[in-house]
Design a protein around this motif. Structure first.
Motif, PDB file in Angstrom:
ATOM      1  N   ILE A 216      -5.449  -5.614  -0.698  1.00 50.98           N
ATOM      2  CA  ILE A 216      -4.113  -6.048  -0.295  1.00 50.98           C
ATOM      3  C   ILE A 216      -3.810  -7.428  -0.870  1.00 50.98           C
ATOM      4  O   ILE A 216      -2.704  -7.684  -1.350  1.00 50.98           O
TER       5      ILE A 216
ATOM      6  N   SER B 224     -11.061  -3.650   2.007  1.00 54.85           N
ATOM      7  CA  SER B 224      -9.705  -3.084   2.009  1.00 54.85           C
ATOM      8  C   SER B 224      -8.669  -4.199   1.964  1.00 54.85           C
ATOM      9  O   SER B 224      -7.659  -4.095   1.249  1.00 54.85           O
ATOM     10  N   CYS B 225      -8.909  -5.267   2.702  1.00 55.06           N
ATOM     11  CA  CYS B 225      -7.961  -6.380   2.727  1.00 55.06           C
ATOM     12  C   CYS B 225      -7.973  -7.161   1.409  1.00 55.06           C
ATOM     13  O   CYS B 225      -6.965  -7.756   1.037  1.00 55.06           O
TER      14      CYS B 225
ATOM     15  N   CYS C 251      -7.449  -2.045   6.338  1.00 54.30           N
ATOM     16  CA  CYS C 251      -6.850  -3.371   6.527  1.00 54.30           C
ATOM     17  C   CYS C 251      -5.655  -3.262   7.480  1.00 54.30           C
ATOM     18  O   CYS C 251      -4.808  -2.378   7.319  1.00 54.30           O
TER      19      CYS C 251
ATOM     20  N   ASN D 160      -0.283  -4.320   5.717  1.00 54.64           N
ATOM     21  CA  ASN D 160       0.043  -3.596   4.479  1.00 54.64           C
ATOM     22  C   ASN D 160       1.425  -3.932   3.939  1.00 54.64           C
ATOM     23  O   ASN D 160       1.950  -3.203   3.096  1.00 54.64           O
ATOM     24  N   ASP D 161       2.036  -5.032   4.397  1.00 51.94           N
ATOM     25  CA  ASP D 161       3.363  -5.411   3.891  1.00 51.94           C
ATOM     26  C   ASP D 161       3.405  -6.910   3.632  1.00 51.94           C
ATOM     27  O   ASP D 161       2.587  -7.673   4.165  1.00 51.94           O
TER      28      ASP D 161
ATOM     29  N   ALA E 131       0.849  -1.184   0.000  1.00 51.79           N
ATOM     30  CA  ALA E 131       0.000   0.000   0.000  1.00 51.79           C
ATOM     31  C   ALA E 131       0.887   1.237   0.000  1.00 51.79           C
ATOM     32  O   ALA E 131       2.059   1.179   0.380  1.00 51.79           O
TER      33      ALA E 131
ATOM     34  N   SER F 211      -4.098   3.099  -0.924  1.00 54.20           N
ATOM     35  CA  SER F 211      -3.585   2.890   0.429  1.00 54.20           C
ATOM     36  C   SER F 211      -4.072   1.548   0.958  1.00 54.20           C
ATOM     37  O   SER F 211      -4.725   0.779   0.250  1.00 54.20           O
ATOM     38  N   GLU F 212      -3.782   1.283   2.228  1.00 56.53           N
ATOM     39  CA  GLU F 212      -4.243   0.032   2.832  1.00 56.53           C
ATOM     40  C   GLU F 212      -5.675   0.137   3.334  1.00 56.53           C
ATOM     41  O   GLU F 212      -6.277  -0.865   3.736  1.00 56.53           O
TER      42      GLU F 212
END
Length: 306
Positions: free
Chosen positions: A209, A205-206, A133, A136-137, A91, A129-130
């Motif tokens: 990702i 949101s996830c 969630c 974010n990595d 993100a 963006s994340e």
């Protein structure tokens, strides 16, 4: 007669054979130019070129939800996913997200894409963006998600079967929910319910990702095929028929599919499966869900490079 000293002759040693006097020459202008033959990590040009074609200004507003926006969204996902190979981030922060979206919009605009594409497709810098969630990595992602299972389900998406069996979509949903559950503090203080707004927003949101992680593990071409295959299922709204499947309070019937009508080419063409009450011609069915014989549904095919 004394020999005159000259600076034009090279110094020679009496103990070794004289060396030829050859001045240092620049490379010939006719020489073959130097090329960097290594394979680039990301085919950014190809992605943006495809997006520019799919979102050409004259057609973008009319085919936004069908062709243009799915390709634009896929491009953004792939760019972030491929960049995570170096940054490990899935993100962008608000500053980098603003710059990234602005730069991409300017590049596409120079290739004939409307300047308000982000408005047409409802894309904001926050989409990069994340969101809400908690992960974010890539390191955090792979510590929570069964990455091998996810890749097995989504490395290739069958354009025909995925919309009905939802193999990859189910794996993405499972991975997204696992990421949500990672935030123990949030989840222990509220009952998890799929209908709650907060939970649904976090899962969505996830999912972004998850898609970016998938794009980081596939080459850009394969990632585009997967993402477009998934978006086609959402756009077409295809659902398999059966004896217990109902449509507008009537049995859908074996061998038929539910499809949503978004764009019509022959406005006065009759619906192949007439409704007892409702539209009978295609133009009146826009924005609705109708029944369609499975053999008449053409799913997009994916081409593989030789």
């Amino acid at each position: 007669m004394e020999a005159k000293e000259t600076n034009l002759l090279p110094d020679t040693s009496p103990n070794s054979a004289p060396q030829p006097f050859i001045p240092l020459l620049a490379p010939s202008p006719m020489a073959a130019p130097f090329f960097h033959n290594s394979t680039p990590k990301l085919s950014v040009d190809n992605l943006l070129r495809t997006t520019a074609v799919d979102c050409w200004a004259s057609f973008a507003p009319f085919l936004a939800n069908v062709i243009c926006c799915p390709q634009f969204e896929a491009t953004l996902v792939i760019l972030i996913g491929q960049a995570s190979k170096d940054s490990s981030l899935l993100a962008l922060d608000s500053v980098h997200a603003n710059y990234c979206l602005s730069d991409i919009q300017q590049i596409l605009g120079s290739q004939g894409v409307p300047s308000d594409l982000h408005d047409i497709c409802s894309i904001r810098s926050s989409n990069l963006s994340e969101g809400s969630c908690p992960i974010n990595d890539t390191i955090g992602f792979e510590s929570v998600v069964d990455s091998s299972k996810l890749l097995a389900a989504c490395s290739k998406v069958d354009a025909v079967n995925e919309c009905c069996r939802q193999i990859c979509q189910s794996a993405i949903n499972e991975a997204a929910k696992n990421l949500v559950l990672k935030d123990g503090g949030l989840m222990t203080n509220m009952e998890i319910n799929d209908t709650t707004v907060e939970y649904s927003s976090t899962v969505n949101s996830c999912k972004n990702i998850v898609l970016r992680w998938l794009s980081s593990r596939l080459d850009s071409s394969s990632a585009k095929q997967v993402l477009r295959g998934l978006s086609n299922c959402n756009v077409n709204g295809v659902s398999d028929g059966g004896p217990n499947v109902m449509l507008h309070n009537a049995p859908l019937g074996e061998g038929n599919l539910k499809v949503s009508v978004d764009v019509v080419l022959q406005e006065e063409a009759e619906l192949p499966i007439p409704l007892k009450s409702g539209p009978t011609v295609m133009i009146d069915a826009v924005g609705t869900v109708v029944g369609w014989p499975k053999e008449l549904v053409i799913f997009p095919t994916t081409k593989t490079d030789d």
